[in-house]
Motif scaffolding. Sequence first.
Motif, PDB file in Angstrom:
ATOM      1  N   VAL A  49       0.835  -1.205   0.000  1.00  0.00           N
ATOM      2  CA  VAL A  49       0.000   0.000   0.000  1.00  0.00           C
ATOM      3  C   VAL A  49       0.865   1.249   0.000  1.00  0.00           C
ATOM      4  N   LEU A  50       1.904   1.266   0.839  1.00  0.00           N
ATOM      5  CA  LEU A  50       2.795   2.422   0.891  1.00  0.00           C
ATOM      6  C   LEU A  50       3.523   2.624  -0.437  1.00  0.00           C
ATOM      7  N   GLY A  51       3.922   1.511  -1.054  1.00  0.00           N
ATOM      8  CA  GLY A  51       4.591   1.630  -2.349  1.00  0.00           C
ATOM      9  C   GLY A  51       3.683   2.205  -3.416  1.00  0.00           C
ATOM     10  N   VAL A  52       2.418   1.767  -3.431  1.00  0.00           N
ATOM     11  CA  VAL A  52       1.475   2.307  -4.405  1.00  0.00           C
ATOM     12  C   VAL A  52       1.217   3.790  -4.151  1.00  0.00           C
ATOM     13  N   VAL A  53       1.102   4.174  -2.884  1.00  0.00           N
ATOM     14  CA  VAL A  53       0.888   5.583  -2.554  1.00  0.00           C
ATOM     15  C   VAL A  53       2.089   6.421  -2.986  1.00  0.00           C
ATOM     16  N   PHE A  54       3.293   5.921  -2.704  1.00  0.00           N
ATOM     17  CA  PHE A  54       4.505   6.668  -3.084  1.00  0.00           C
ATOM     18  C   PHE A  54       4.602   6.820  -4.610  1.00  0.00           C
ATOM     19  N   LEU A  55       4.366   5.735  -5.341  1.00  0.00           N
ATOM     20  CA  LEU A  55       4.437   5.807  -6.798  1.00  0.00           C
ATOM     21  C   LEU A  55       3.332   6.696  -7.367  1.00  0.00           C
ATOM     22  N   SER A  56       2.186   6.726  -6.700  1.00  0.00           N
ATOM     23  CA  SER A  56       1.124   7.637  -7.140  1.00  0.00           C
ATOM     24  C   SER A  56       1.557   9.089  -6.986  1.00  0.00           C
ATOM     25  N   ALA A  57       2.249   9.394  -5.889  1.00  0.00           N
ATOM     26  CA  ALA A  57       2.756  10.749  -5.688  1.00  0.00           C
ATOM     27  C   ALA A  57       3.789  11.099  -6.761  1.00  0.00           C
ATOM     28  N   VAL A  58       4.653  10.136  -7.081  1.00  0.00           N
ATOM     29  CA  VAL A  58       5.635  10.372  -8.142  1.00  0.00           C
ATOM     30  C   VAL A  58       4.930  10.625  -9.470  1.00  0.00           C
ATOM     31  N   GLY A  59       3.890   9.840  -9.744  1.00  0.00           N
ATOM     32  CA  GLY A  59       3.144  10.036 -10.976  1.00  0.00           C
ATOM     33  C   GLY A  59       2.475  11.395 -11.057  1.00  0.00           C
ATOM     34  N   LEU A  60       1.951  11.875  -9.928  1.00  0.00           N
ATOM     35  CA  LEU A  60       1.336  13.209  -9.919  1.00  0.00           C
ATOM     36  C   LEU A  60       2.368  14.305 -10.161  1.00  0.00           C
ATOM     37  N   VAL A  61       3.559  14.134  -9.600  1.00  0.00           N
ATOM     38  CA  VAL A  61       4.620  15.123  -9.829  1.00  0.00           C
ATOM     39  C   VAL A  61       4.987  15.157 -11.310  1.00  0.00           C
ATOM     40  N   MET A  62       5.160  14.001 -11.923  1.00  0.00           N
ATOM     41  CA  MET A  62       5.469  13.961 -13.356  1.00  0.00           C
ATOM     42  C   MET A  62       4.331  14.545 -14.183  1.00  0.00           C
TER      43      MET A  62
END
Length: 449
Positions: free
Chosen positions: A351-364
């Motif tokens: 869950v934490l990994g998906v949340v972190f990657l989602s944040a990275v995706g929003l930044v991009m």
Amino acid sequence: MREYLLTLLITAAVTYLLTGPVRKFAIVAGAMPEIRARDVHREPTPRLGGIAMFFGLCAGLLVADHLENLNEVFAKSNEPRALLSGAALIWLIGVLDDKFEIDALIKLGGQMIAAGVMVVQGLTILWLPVPGVGLVAVTQWQGTLLTVALVVITINAVNFVDGLDGLAAGMVCIATAAFFMYAYRIWYGYGIEAAAPATLFAAILMGMCLGFLPHNMHPARIFMGDSGSMLIGLVLAGSAISVTGQIDPDRLNLFSGSERSTVHQMVPAYIPLLLPLSIIAIPAADLVLAIVRRTWRGQSPFAADRGHLHHRLLEIGHSHSRAVLIMYFWSALIGFGVLAYSVNSASMWIVLGVVFLSAVGLVMLLLPRFTPHAPRWAQRFVPPRYRRYPEPSEAVEEAATDSAGTPAEALTEPPPEPATASAAPSLNGATALGHRPRPSARPKDKTYG
């Protein structure tokens, strides 16, 4: 696994080798429509790429029928024949549309008929896991309606997202890779033979997309057209129906003890339902937004426009290739995130990994909204469109006080020339829609001050 990989490779090879001749045939046949207002390419490009993809599908099924282990899929199930029948019908409709531009309602009717052909031959939903209730058997009419609805929604979702070079084929391939891993785990790990057809369909679909992508990446030499987008949408829907509506979740051992009847372990139990839906999450979201947007404006839901998700990415400043890669990223995040959760639902790291990657995706996603302000000594290290050019008065003053003896001409480079009225509209970046002069094109013999 080796036979699935062999089927995938042969499907990809046949699709790849046939795409070149199909491109020449499309040019001779005149399947090169003029550029429309919603298109992002600049030159007329041949369609009919779905012809090569369909023959790749046929080659994959033919090879699988002659392999020792996969032959059992054809012997014990009628689903491969049902899929091929529906695929042939939807492919024929797509070829006619690529050449003659048939009406949208006719295409919709053809999609329903293709779904009905699959239902008649046994590829249909038999039961559904309903949250809070458990496993619910559906009647024949309910199963038919659900199957037709899922096929039509998936076909149009994939068709709607097919707006940039390599976008639809890449997104479907990534999502199908996650689906293949899940279906193979059910078939091999749990010993459920009913998952074998879905695993085979997923392997063939990946081969179709991988074989076509080298010809379709930006700048595309050929488009798949409706003959390809509707075809891969139908195969994707067929895989989802096979693993969702015909496999009993109880055999996955996701329930335990007295909690079984109350379905307290709800999310892991409904992975067979969630994962097929997740593979079309982004195309389906684009489809829903398009319908709402067009009906809100008083237009037909089938009226084409430039408001799709990939168009929005271009408008905020992403280049063509970067917009495609962002859509790839989100497709992989959703598909493989649900897959990882199905393997180990108790892990908080997932869950934490998906949340972190989602944040990275929003930044991009929002990166073009922010303009970097690099210091003057670092100007040469940032892209040309982000470089700051001094005002004329500042340039003359800095040239006079430059202790290094830098010539004034090197510091008084003027800003880029404004676009003329006849130039194509710019979209704040290196997109396929607008022209942006390169730094070398700026005049250097003109000084200010």
